[in-house]
Design an enzyme around this catalytic site. Structure first.
Site, short mmCIF file in Angstrom:
data_model
loop_
_atom_site.label_atom_id
_atom_site.label_comp_id
_atom_site.label_asym_id
_atom_site.label_seq_id
_atom_site.Cartn_x
_atom_site.Cartn_y
_atom_site.Cartn_z
N TYR A 87 0.86 -1.17 0.00
CA TYR A 87 0.00 0.00 0.00
C TYR A 87 0.90 1.22 0.00
O TYR A 87 1.80 1.34 0.84
CB TYR A 87 -0.91 -0.03 1.23
N LEU A 88 0.70 2.12 -0.94
CA LEU A 88 1.61 3.23 -1.17
C LEU A 88 1.90 4.06 0.08
O LEU A 88 3.01 4.49 0.27
CB LEU A 88 1.09 4.13 -2.29
N TYR B 239 2.30 3.08 2.91
CA TYR B 239 3.16 2.27 3.76
C TYR B 239 4.30 1.79 2.87
O TYR B 239 4.33 0.64 2.45
CB TYR B 239 2.40 1.08 4.33
#
Length: 139
Positions: free
Chosen positions: A78-79, A81
């Site tokens: 997830y971008l 993260y």
């Protein structure tokens, strides 16, 4: 977790309504079939090098242990993260960005590249895992 005193895990459950949203309806494709998102975190105040080594070693140990419980082939991310272990840009080429970009955006990656061309054609807004501009060599 007890052995690695400062490492934290946050699990955000997925499913339910998220399963009903088509992955192409937004940049975020990780919906149907995903049970949860895991965020690994660690914080410390001690500025010495020994503390850096101790706590990053703990974080790596927890991450390695948790790997058996996450998606594989390909690993997803997830971008917000960032995970530099799945790749990073040195030249911001399309080919380089596709390596990590497909982990973040899956089948939406090329669509995001097309948006990048319109919104930021000179690639002013970039970081080590930003969406690259499309090069002359397209996949």
């Amino acid at each position: 977790m007890v052995q690695n005193e400062k490492v934290g895990l946050t699990c955000n459950s997925y499913g339910g309504k998220m399963d009903e949203i088509d992955p192409k309806e937004s940049a975020f494709p990780h919906r149907k079939g995903n049970f949860y998102k895991i965020k690994h975190s660690i914080n410390w105040d001690d500025p010495n090098n020994e503390a850096d080594i101790k706590y990053t070693t703990q974080a790596k140990a927890v991450h390695e242990f948790m790997t058996q419980f996450v998606s594989k082939n390909p690993m997803r991310a997830y971008l917000n993260y960032t995970d530099i272990n799945i790749g990073s840009a040195k030249t911001w080429s399309y080919e380089e960005g596709k390596v990590y970009g497909e982990s973040y955006f899956a089948e939406n990656f090329d669509r995001m590249v097309d948006v990048k061309i319109v919104v930021d054609p000179n690639n002013f807004f970039r970081n080590e895992q930003s969406i690259p501009p499309r090069s002359t060599k397209t996949a």
